[in-house]
Design an enzyme around this catalytic site. Sequence first.
Site, PDB file in Angstrom:
ATOM      1  N   GLU A   1       0.869  -1.191   0.000  1.00 24.21           N
ATOM      2  CA  GLU A   1       0.000   0.000   0.000  1.00 24.21           C
ATOM      3  C   GLU A   1       0.897   1.229   0.000  1.00 24.21           C
ATOM      4  O   GLU A   1       1.832   1.319   0.783  1.00 24.21           O
ATOM      5  CB  GLU A   1      -0.910  -0.027   1.242  1.00 24.21           C
TER       6      GLU A   1
ATOM      7  N   ASP B   1      -7.958   1.857  -7.735  1.00 25.46           N
ATOM      8  CA  ASP B   1      -8.420   3.179  -8.162  1.00 25.46           C
ATOM      9  C   ASP B   1      -8.708   3.143  -9.672  1.00 25.46           C
ATOM     10  O   ASP B   1      -7.866   2.698 -10.447  1.00 25.46           O
ATOM     11  CB  ASP B   1      -7.350   4.236  -7.861  1.00 25.46           C
TER      12      ASP B   1
ATOM     13  N   LYS C   1      -9.793   9.387 -16.113  1.00 29.27           N
ATOM     14  CA  LYS C   1      -9.304  10.262 -17.195  1.00 29.27           C
ATOM     15  C   LYS C   1      -8.207   9.560 -18.000  1.00 29.27           C
ATOM     16  O   LYS C   1      -7.312   8.948 -17.415  1.00 29.27           O
ATOM     17  CB  LYS C   1      -8.752  11.558 -16.601  1.00 29.27           C
TER      18      LYS C   1
ATOM     19  N   ASP D   1     -15.826  -2.639  -8.677  1.00 23.26           N
ATOM     20  CA  ASP D   1     -17.215  -2.216  -8.915  1.00 23.26           C
ATOM     21  C   ASP D   1     -17.282  -1.396 -10.197  1.00 23.26           C
ATOM     22  O   ASP D   1     -18.361  -1.005 -10.610  1.00 23.26           O
ATOM     23  CB  ASP D   1     -17.689  -1.312  -7.777  1.00 23.26           C
TER      24      ASP D   1
ATOM     25  N   GLU E   1     -13.166  -3.892   2.329  1.00 23.40           N
ATOM     26  CA  GLU E   1     -13.883  -2.729   2.872  1.00 23.40           C
ATOM     27  C   GLU E   1     -14.700  -2.031   1.776  1.00 23.40           C
ATOM     28  O   GLU E   1     -15.871  -1.708   1.955  1.00 23.40           O
ATOM     29  CB  GLU E   1     -12.880  -1.740   3.491  1.00 23.40           C
ATOM     30  N   TYR E   2     -14.055  -1.779   0.637  1.00 21.65           N
ATOM     31  CA  TYR E   2     -14.761  -1.120  -0.469  1.00 21.65           C
ATOM     32  C   TYR E   2     -15.880  -2.007  -1.007  1.00 21.65           C
ATOM     33  O   TYR E   2     -16.948  -1.536  -1.352  1.00 21.65           O
ATOM     34  CB  TYR E   2     -13.766  -0.775  -1.591  1.00 21.65           C
TER      35      TYR E   2
HETATM   36  C1  SAM Z   1      -9.937   2.208  -3.665  1.00 11.28           C
HETATM   37  S1  SAM Z   1      -8.766   1.643  -2.540  1.00 11.28           S
HETATM   38  C2  SAM Z   1      -9.270  -0.042  -2.234  1.00 11.28           C
HETATM   39  C3  SAM Z   1      -8.718  -0.580  -0.926  1.00 11.28           C
HETATM   40  C4  SAM Z   1      -8.981  -2.056  -0.653  1.00 11.28           C
HETATM   41  N1  SAM Z   1      -8.275  -2.890  -1.611  1.00 11.28           N
HETATM   42  C5  SAM Z   1     -10.451  -2.400  -0.619  1.00 11.28           C
HETATM   43  O1  SAM Z   1     -10.911  -3.100  -1.535  1.00 11.28           O
HETATM   44  O2  SAM Z   1     -11.122  -2.006   0.330  1.00 11.28           O
HETATM   45  C6  SAM Z   1      -7.327   1.430  -3.579  1.00 11.28           C
HETATM   46  C7  SAM Z   1      -6.030   1.424  -2.799  1.00 11.28           C
HETATM   47  O3  SAM Z   1      -4.971   1.116  -3.674  1.00 11.28           O
HETATM   48  C8  SAM Z   1      -3.852   1.912  -3.320  1.00 11.28           C
HETATM   49  N2  SAM Z   1      -2.986   2.013  -4.505  1.00 11.28           N
HETATM   50  C9  SAM Z   1      -3.320   2.536  -5.703  1.00 11.28           C
HETATM   51  N3  SAM Z   1      -2.283   2.492  -6.553  1.00 11.28           N
HETATM   52  C10 SAM Z   1      -1.264   1.902  -5.866  1.00 11.28           C
HETATM   53  C11 SAM Z   1       0.078   1.597  -6.200  1.00 11.28           C
HETATM   54  N4  SAM Z   1       0.579   1.879  -7.411  1.00 11.28           N
HETATM   55  N5  SAM Z   1       0.857   0.999  -5.265  1.00 11.28           N
HETATM   56  C12 SAM Z   1       0.356   0.714  -4.031  1.00 11.28           C
HETATM   57  N6  SAM Z   1      -0.899   1.005  -3.651  1.00 11.28           N
HETATM   58  C13 SAM Z   1      -1.713   1.598  -4.559  1.00 11.28           C
HETATM   59  C14 SAM Z   1      -4.461   3.245  -2.918  1.00 11.28           C
HETATM   60  O4  SAM Z   1      -3.593   4.011  -2.112  1.00 11.28           O
HETATM   61  C15 SAM Z   1      -5.698   2.777  -2.177  1.00 11.28           C
HETATM   62  O5  SAM Z   1      -5.469   2.611  -0.797  1.00 11.28           O
END
Ligand code: SAM
Length: 210
Positions: free
Chosen positions: A69, A118, A122, A154, A190-191
Amino acid sequence: MRMRNKPWVAKYLEEFDHDVLIKEPSVYKGKWRSRLNKDIIHVEIGTGKGDYWLRMAKLYPNYGWIGIEKERNCAAIALKKAVVEPIDNRCFIIADASMISEWFADKEIDVIHLNFSDPWPKKRNHKKRLTHDLFIETYDKVLKNDGQIIMKTDNQQLFEFSLLNMQDKWRLNSVFVNFDSVVHQDVVTEYEKKFIDEGKPIYRAVWQKR
Ligand SMILES: C[S@@+](CC[C@H](N)C(=O)[O-])C[C@H]1O[C@@H](n2cnc3c(N)ncnc32)[C@H](O)[C@@H]1O
C-alpha cells in the site's frame, strides 16, 4: 483511497518496530518464500486498510501474504490491525507497486490480488491503473509461469479496460459480473462491502499467465 492525514501516523510509522513491516523489500528479493516460510506467495496490491490481506492470511495459513500500500494513512491502520494478530505468514510493504520488480525476483509470486483498484477515469491517468501495461508487464516478470492475477472491482470501465488489455496476453480463467450474488470463499473487502450495500454489481476476473 485518499485519506485525510491522521496526526498520529507519521510518529507511529517512524517508531514502528515489528517484523510485519518490511522497510527494505529489495533485501528479500528472491527470498520471500524463506522469509515467510511458505511455498506459495500471494501479494495484494493496494490493501487499503488491510482487512482483506490480513483476513486472507488468517484463512489461508499455508500461504504467505504480502500486502502493498502506498498511502501511509491506510498503511498505518493496516499495520495497527496486523500487530495484534498472532500470525506470522504475512508482511507489509509501504510503497508504490510500480517498484515491484525491484523487490521480487522473476517468477517469485504465485498470485497477485487487485481489489477495487483506483479507476483513474481520465485518459491521461490510465497509466496509473494497476492493470495498465506498465504494471502488467512487471507482473508478468514476477509471477511464476502459471501464476494468476485476481481482480475485483465495482467499476465497469476499469473492468472492461482490464479485460481488453489482457485478452491477447493472458488466459482468462473466470469472469463474473455479479460476484456479489455468487456463493464464494473470498474475503469481502472494505470497499466491496460499501458497494454491495449500495447495490452495485461486483465484477471479478482471474487471469493466468500463458
Ligand atoms: C480504492 S482503494 C481499495 C482498498 C482495498 N483494496 C479495498 O478493496 O477495500 C485502492 C487502494 O490502492 C492503493 N494504490 C493505488 N495504486 C497503488 C500503487 N501503485 N501501489 C500501491 N498502492 C496503490 C491506494 O492508495 C488505495 O489505498
